[in-house]
Scaffold this active site. Structure first.
Site, PDB file in Angstrom:
ATOM      1  N   GLY A  15       0.798  -1.225   0.000  1.00  0.00           N
ATOM      2  CA  GLY A  15       0.000   0.000   0.000  1.00  0.00           C
ATOM      3  C   GLY A  15       0.829   1.273   0.000  1.00  0.00           C
ATOM      4  O   GLY A  15       2.060   1.241  -0.130  1.00  0.00           O
ATOM      5  N   ASP A  38       1.252  -8.988   1.819  1.00  0.00           N
ATOM      6  CA  ASP A  38       0.015  -8.305   1.404  1.00  0.00           C
ATOM      7  C   ASP A  38      -0.878  -9.345   0.722  1.00  0.00           C
ATOM      8  O   ASP A  38      -0.408 -10.438   0.389  1.00  0.00           O
ATOM      9  CB  ASP A  38       0.329  -7.153   0.421  1.00  0.00           C
ATOM     10  CG  ASP A  38      -0.761  -6.080   0.405  1.00  0.00           C
ATOM     11  OD1 ASP A  38      -1.913  -6.403   0.057  1.00  0.00           O
ATOM     12  OD2 ASP A  38      -0.465  -4.931   0.737  1.00  0.00           O
ATOM     13  N   TYR A 146     -14.858   3.186   9.094  1.00  0.00           N
ATOM     14  CA  TYR A 146     -13.393   3.257   9.237  1.00  0.00           C
ATOM     15  C   TYR A 146     -13.034   3.852  10.598  1.00  0.00           C
ATOM     16  O   TYR A 146     -12.218   3.302  11.342  1.00  0.00           O
ATOM     17  CB  TYR A 146     -12.844   4.116   8.101  1.00  0.00           C
ATOM     18  CG  TYR A 146     -11.358   4.370   8.119  1.00  0.00           C
ATOM     19  CD1 TYR A 146     -10.444   3.330   7.967  1.00  0.00           C
ATOM     20  CD2 TYR A 146     -10.858   5.671   8.256  1.00  0.00           C
ATOM     21  CE1 TYR A 146      -9.075   3.584   7.950  1.00  0.00           C
ATOM     22  CE2 TYR A 146      -9.493   5.926   8.236  1.00  0.00           C
ATOM     23  CZ  TYR A 146      -8.607   4.879   8.083  1.00  0.00           C
ATOM     24  OH  TYR A 146      -7.247   5.127   8.070  1.00  0.00           O
ATOM     25  N   ILE A 176      -1.912  11.368   4.276  1.00  0.00           N
ATOM     26  CA  ILE A 176      -0.492  11.195   3.928  1.00  0.00           C
ATOM     27  C   ILE A 176      -0.304  11.475   2.433  1.00  0.00           C
ATOM     28  O   ILE A 176      -0.999  10.888   1.594  1.00  0.00           O
ATOM     29  CB  ILE A 176      -0.009   9.763   4.262  1.00  0.00           C
ATOM     30  CG1 ILE A 176      -0.273   9.412   5.738  1.00  0.00           C
ATOM     31  CG2 ILE A 176       1.473   9.610   3.918  1.00  0.00           C
ATOM     32  CD1 ILE A 176       0.454  10.246   6.758  1.00  0.00           C
TER      33      ILE A 176
END
Ligand code: NAD
Length: 327
Positions: A15, A38, A146, A176
């Site tokens: 990711g 992953d 979330y 980010i």
């Protein structure tokens, strides 16, 4: 922990954060000591520089096998479903973010893992939280699945610290911004897409309103915060899994104005979608004084410096024919 004894597993390594954290950890601890994992295949760079295992964190068995195979002592648990994707599939967000984390913590407890890093998010906050300079210890009442999973995750991590003495640490990351791997479906993704589209098309249509102001951080600061927090003296920490961290706050129009200083004919348009409601429930700015006091957190990049660096790196990639972007 010394490099001699430390074998590291990174989940969700393909990711946005993992694809840059793995090389940073490999540089620090040695390529063979950092196992990337992953459910999807990462970029060749990551595959070629050290071990990779396909790992679905919702399978405790797969996780346990890998921990035993490599004698893992530290886990950076990045596998997650982010805010916008989570609102499209809340059941999957619960499954990965809660059951996956529970598996990581339980497997760590049972198999002698010493230290776990699990990122939280500004999504733990909600409309009832003070939005400006949001304090470290404040109301956590998120409106997204979330956010619900991140609040529960923070409490679960802190429980393992107190109950089992497992050294679990985490930051509440803001948006980010990075230029290696595109973000995976969050509400702050616009602040990455805008740079790619500025370089490729000289225009961008933003899914948030111009005045929407959110806290953000450039990837070099994100990596620095993770490594610094994990190396901090445990006895100094009053908090564990929920450190507020930030580097800058800006609105979409302020970011566009900064880009225009470098690309004067850059155009921005606004077409807010369902992500506007998520952004409206999050803070504008963050008080990260606990991180500064307990492990000397100090960001290096502000809006101007981050913008200059993003445009420089993406322009170089474009000139070399290496700029990969999917709308
Ligand atoms: P990302 O979406 O880019 O990457 C997450 C990775 O997890 C993906 O590669 C995905 O394939 C993998 N994954 C999904 N389900 C999985 C499963 N069942 N098993 C194993 N892997 C699985 O996310 P990211 O931005 O790299 O985020 C990493 C962590 O940081 C997450 O906990 C996220 O909540 C947190 N965070 C990120 C941001 C941000 O702006 N990027 C902000 C706040 C918090």
């Amino acid at each position: 922990m010394t490099s001699e004894t430390n074998t590291i597993l990174v989940t969700g390594a393909a990711g946005q954060i993992g694809s840059e954290l793995v090389p940073a950890l490999r540089k620090l601890f040695g390529n063979e000591r950092v196992v990337a994992s992953d459910v999807v295949q990462p970029e060749a760079k990551l595959l070629e520089s050290g071990p990779f295992e396909r790992l679905d964190v919702t399978s405790r068995q797969e996780l346990a096998q890998i921990i035993k195979k490599y004698g893992i002592k530290t886990i950076y648990h990045l596998a997650a479903i982010l805010s916008a994707t989570g609102e499209k599939n809340p059941q999957k967000a619960w499954e990965v973010n809660i059951n996956g984390l529970y598996n990581v913590l339980e497997a760590s407890r049972e198999l002698g893992v010493k230290q776990v890093f699990c990122p939280s998010s500004i999504a733990v906050f909600g409309p009832a939280t003070p939005r400006i300079k949001t304090p470290q210890d404040t109301i956590l009442s998120p409106t997204t699945m979330y956010g619900v999973t991140k609040v529960a995750g923070e409490h679960l991590c802190d429980y393992y610290v107190k109950k089992y003495g497992l050294d679990v640490r985490g930051c509440r990351f803001p948006g980010i911004i990075s230029n290696e791997t595109l973000p995976g479906g969050g509400t702050t993704d616009y602040a990455v897409a805008i740079f790619y589209e500025a370089i490729i098309y000289k225009k961008y249509t933003c899914f948030l309103k111009p005045e929407t102001r959110l806290p953000m951080m450039y990837m070099p600061d994100c990596l620095k915060s993770i490594i610094q927090l994990m190396q901090a003296d445990f006895s100094r920490l009053k908090h564990h899994s929920n450190f507020n961290v930030t580097a800058m706050s800006f609105s979409a129009e302020e970011l566009a104005a900064e880009i225009k200083k470098h690309i004067p004919d850059f155009e921005i348009h606004y077409q807010p979608d369902f992500r506007q409601a998520i952004a409206d429930s999050w803070p504008e700015s963050i008080d990260d004084s606990a991180a500064r006091e307990e492990w000397d957190w100090q960001p290096e990049y502000d809006l101007a410096r981050m913008t200059e660096d993003m445009l420089r790196v993406l322009s170089e990639k474009k000139n070399q024919g290496k700029l990969k972007y999917q709308k």
